[in-house]
Design an enzyme around this catalytic site. Structure first.
Site, PDB file in Angstrom:
ATOM      1  N   GLU A   9       0.855  -1.188   0.000  1.00  0.00           N
ATOM      2  CA  GLU A   9       0.000   0.000   0.000  1.00  0.00           C
ATOM      3  C   GLU A   9       0.886   1.231   0.000  1.00  0.00           C
ATOM      4  O   GLU A   9       1.325   1.699   1.039  1.00  0.00           O
ATOM      5  CB  GLU A   9      -0.909  -0.013   1.226  1.00  0.00           C
ATOM      6  CG  GLU A   9      -1.963   1.069   1.195  1.00  0.00           C
ATOM      7  CD  GLU A   9      -1.431   2.408   1.675  1.00  0.00           C
ATOM      8  OE1 GLU A   9      -1.019   3.203   0.815  1.00  0.00           O
ATOM      9  OE2 GLU A   9      -1.432   2.648   2.876  1.00  0.00           O
ATOM     10  N   GLU A  49       3.197   7.502  -7.855  1.00  0.00           N
ATOM     11  CA  GLU A  49       4.343   6.969  -7.132  1.00  0.00           C
ATOM     12  C   GLU A  49       4.869   5.673  -7.736  1.00  0.00           C
ATOM     13  O   GLU A  49       5.580   4.913  -7.076  1.00  0.00           O
ATOM     14  CB  GLU A  49       3.979   6.774  -5.651  1.00  0.00           C
ATOM     15  CG  GLU A  49       3.815   8.108  -4.935  1.00  0.00           C
ATOM     16  CD  GLU A  49       3.356   7.948  -3.503  1.00  0.00           C
ATOM     17  OE1 GLU A  49       3.073   6.802  -3.098  1.00  0.00           O
ATOM     18  OE2 GLU A  49       3.281   8.952  -2.796  1.00  0.00           O
TER      19      GLU A  49
END
Length: 738
Positions: free
Chosen positions: A193, A202
């Site tokens: 996560e 990201e």
């Protein structure tokens, strides 16, 4: 109220697996991270806010505490790690999904492991009851984390929870892992996560691609299981102000054109979806469509690097389309019973998805419709062409005919002379702000011949303004951050503003490097700044006192009667109720049964902090901090006189509470006095959305109220003391409740 799923529940989730450093709000003390290639050291960039000087601080693998001591505040205080770990809804969802997915010993890979929370949940799920089976050939957990300071924290957390034998920690990027070297075999399960607000920013796609190619078995189990991005068309004058400078400045009458006709590409906002809290804008937003699904990603499958979809969206309101607001919904389990959403609060979520709590580590995203938007009428069909790359989602929008080809993208950020934040674009288009600057310069130039003006900061507006108002002035812009980009910009727009290019000069230097040779043996009659320093959007308000440091450094180049604009700065403060923000910055204890207290100091925890420790001041847009309420009058703490050399400053003020409530902290900012008569003031306070304030949270909230309330246990007043250290730009704050 809009409905997220008009008919059926469309499971969705999006995960962004970070190869480098997750959720870092680029701060002055933790701007960038580099690895040497081996995983034994990293270099952390430390910046002095008052000089702009930077140095690389080496963080060695074998150091324990010294890396934190090399910074003036906790190393990760301005990241969102603490907020993420305080997100109980997120923690609970992952715990439930892991327990449902992992029911027997297997090989689990945790990419971007952070403090090791998901790895510890996994280890517990592999055990029976409260016991945890040691990792062996059938059951093992590999926690992959590339950022060394976080690895050091993870080791402490895992040691504190007595799980050293259950989890193997590897300090590498996931794309550096090799089967047979770092891990004995491909993993059966991926638990990870590391998301960003847009979903892909990201490195979700390249990280998943490498994991499926090199690290995971075929058809692996994953937690999360799926992510889906959604969007909604909206009208919002505020959002249009954050990007449409050309149209906004057309309504002001100062004669300056930062984006002259035909030169739209000389200035731009960052070309990406912009993460922000849209909920505070609810009363200012007009919804023009129902929510619509854009992209879906399943983590058990290898994603494609490029995707396109064409959506036909029916307008349900008349209005002007200014933006697309987007978010994602995360399905954590394969069966579709556990969800997490970043949807705005005006969305009607199905009962299967819990209500949305305020958090800072994820926000909604805004994609600005170019120009002044598109006029839309109820019943119109708008064509939205969405594209995703490895790292971002882009849109093309039309309400006329379907697009059969992808439109040519605008110039890349690297091609543009200057790329500014949306807030800076809004400031430059704000008529009130520009009028303040105009009056400030006019008050100086009346009856005075200004032969040389120095613009000390990275303002692109002030050089043009001074040259426009004074036909005899020679303007030198230092542009310490913009440098050659600033020169390129001014060359492009000077002629369009009726200015000859030779009247404005760009040095691209810091103040300490300036000599009389640079000023052609002349001394400056006017030193001016907004102040604004390019690339330092996350500065605390008083760190813009770099202008005062520059003014001191330039003293020998200023004439005896030189005028300084701004003439002074006023540190202002207000006591506030900030329940959501305070909760997000609380000290950690147990998270889903796992002790995390050892990370509090490094992550800059504030709430429930021991009295012996001091909470950091945090730069933040107060209007985006969840629920907040002013509990006192605004008061001045200290004054910074720019006519003098920079020096130690101290101030002390009594705080008189005007409302009953729970005080969670104090908000501080700078009001810039722009003229010698003290009549023109540019405030950066909480009611000004384009500037960040500094938030100083209390270790324990205090019940407060006005003196006439007389309620037992309420404080009626307090004393706030502050001292400014010119050697490092630090502001020390001491509070005493009476």
């Amino acid at each position: 109220m809009a409905s997220l799923f008009p008919k059926t529940l469309l499971a969705s989730r999006s995960l962004s697996l970070l190869p480098h450093l997750a959720r870092v709000h680029h701060s002055l003390s933790a701007l960038r991270t580099m690895s040497t290639g081996s995983t034994q050291r990293v270099f952390q960039l430390k910046v002095d806010p008052l000089t702009g000087n930077s140095e690389w601080v080496v963080i060695e693998e074998d150091e324990e505490e010294s890396f934190a001591q090399k910074f003036q505040q906790p190393l990760l205080a301005t990241t969102s790690y603490l907020d993420m770990l305080n997100d109980s809804r997120r923690n609970r969802a992952f715990r439930e999904a892991i327990e449902k997915t992992i029911t027997k010993p297997c090989h689990v890979l945790d990419i971007g492991a952070g403090t090791g929370l998901l790895s510890m949940m996994t280890a517990r799920a592999m055990g029976s009851g409260d016991s945890i089976a040691p990792c062996g050939s059938k059951g093992m957990i590999t926690a992959c984390e590339s950022y060394l300071p976080m690895v050091k924290l993870m080791k402490k957390v895992i040691r504190l929870n007595k799980m050293e034998g259950n989890i193997k920690i590897i300090n590498k990027r996931s794309d550096e892992l090799k089967v047979g070297v770092d891990i004995p075999s491909r993993a059966d399960v991926l638990v990870s996560e590391i998301l960003d607000s847009e979903l892909l920013g990201e490195g979700l796609i390249p990280t998943l691609q490498h994991a499926h190619d090199m690290l995971l078995v075929e058809n692996p189990l994953t937690v999360p299981y799926r992510a889906t991005t959604y969007g909604q068309l909206v009208e919002s004058r505020f959002l249009s102000q954050l990007h449409d400078l050309r149209n906004n400045e057309a309504s002001v009458s100062d004669g300056i054109h930062l984006i002259p006709p035909g030169l739209d590409s000389v200035l731009s906002i960052k070309y990406q979806q912009y993460a922000m809290h849209c909920n505070p804008l609810r009363e200012e937003i007009k919804l023009l469509s129902e929510p619509f699904k854009v992209f879906e990603f399943e983590f058990s499958k290898r994603p494609e690097s490029h995707g396109e979809t064409e959506l036909w969206i029916k307008a349900n309101n008349d209005g002007r389309l200014h933006a697309v607001i987007s978010w994602w919904v995360l399905q954590l389990d394969q069966e579709g019973t556990i969800y997490y959403s970043t949807a705005p609060r005006w969305i009607d979520l199905p009962t299967i998805i819990s209500s949305v709590d305020w958090c800072d580590h994820w926000k909604q995203c805004v994609w600005f419709v170019p120009g002044d938007g598109i006029s839309t009428f109820k019943g119109d069909t708008i064509c939205l062409h969405a594209i995703h790359t490895d790292t971002k989602i882009l849109y093309n929008l039309t309400n006329q005919i379907p697009r059969t080809e992808v439109s040519q993208h605008r110039l890349s950020d690297a091609d543009l002379p200057i790329v500014l934040s949306p807030e800076r674009i809004a400031i430059y288009g704000d008529g009130e702000w520009r009028l303040s600057m105009l009056k400030s310069v006019e008050s100086v130039l009346q009856g005075k011949d200004c032969s040389l003006c120095l613009v000390a900061d990275d303002s692109i507006f002030l050089p043009l303004l001074v040259a426009h108002l004074s036909k005899t002035s020679h303007v030198i812009s230092l542009f310490p951050g913009l440098g050659s980009k600033g020169l390129q910009y001014l060359l492009a727009v000077s002629q369009e503003n009726g200015l000859s290019r030779h009247r404005i000069e760009v040095l691209g230097k810091r103040a300490k490097h300036l000599t009389m040779r640079d000023t052609h043996k002349k001394k400056a009659d006017l030193l001016i700044a907004e102040p604004f320093y390019y690339g330092h959007d996350s500065m605390l308000p008083w760190e813009n006192l770099r202008f005062w440091k520059d003014r001191t450094t330039l003293d020998s180049i200023l004439s005896e009667d030189a005028v300084i604009i701004p003439s002074k700065g006023l540190l202002k403060a207000c006591a506030m109720s900030l329940p959501d923000f305070w909760k997000s910055r609380c000290c950690l204890s147990k998270i889903e049964g796992f002790e995390h207290s050892v990370v509090n100091t490094t992550l800059g925890a504030c709430g429930y902090l021991p009295e012996s420790e001091e909470a950091p001041c945090l730069p933040f847009f107060v209007w985006q901090s969840g629920g907040y309420e002013e509990l006192s009058e605004t008061f001045a703490v200290m004054e910074f006189d720019f006519s003098k050399q920079i020096d130690l400053c101290q101030g002390k003020s009594q705080v008189k509470f005007t409302k009953m409530g729970l005080c969670h902290g104090f908000v501080l900012w700078i009001d810039w006095v722009m003229d010698l008569q003290n009549t023109i003031v540019v405030s950066t306070g909480p009611d000004k959305r384009y500037w960040k304030q500094g938030i100083k949270l209390l270790a324990t909230p205090r019940a407060v109220g006005p003196q006439d309330s007389r309620n037992v246990g309420e404080c009626c007043s307090a004393v706030l003391e502050a001292s400014f250290d010119p050697s490092n730009g630090g502001l020390k704050i001491v509070l005493d409740f009476l």
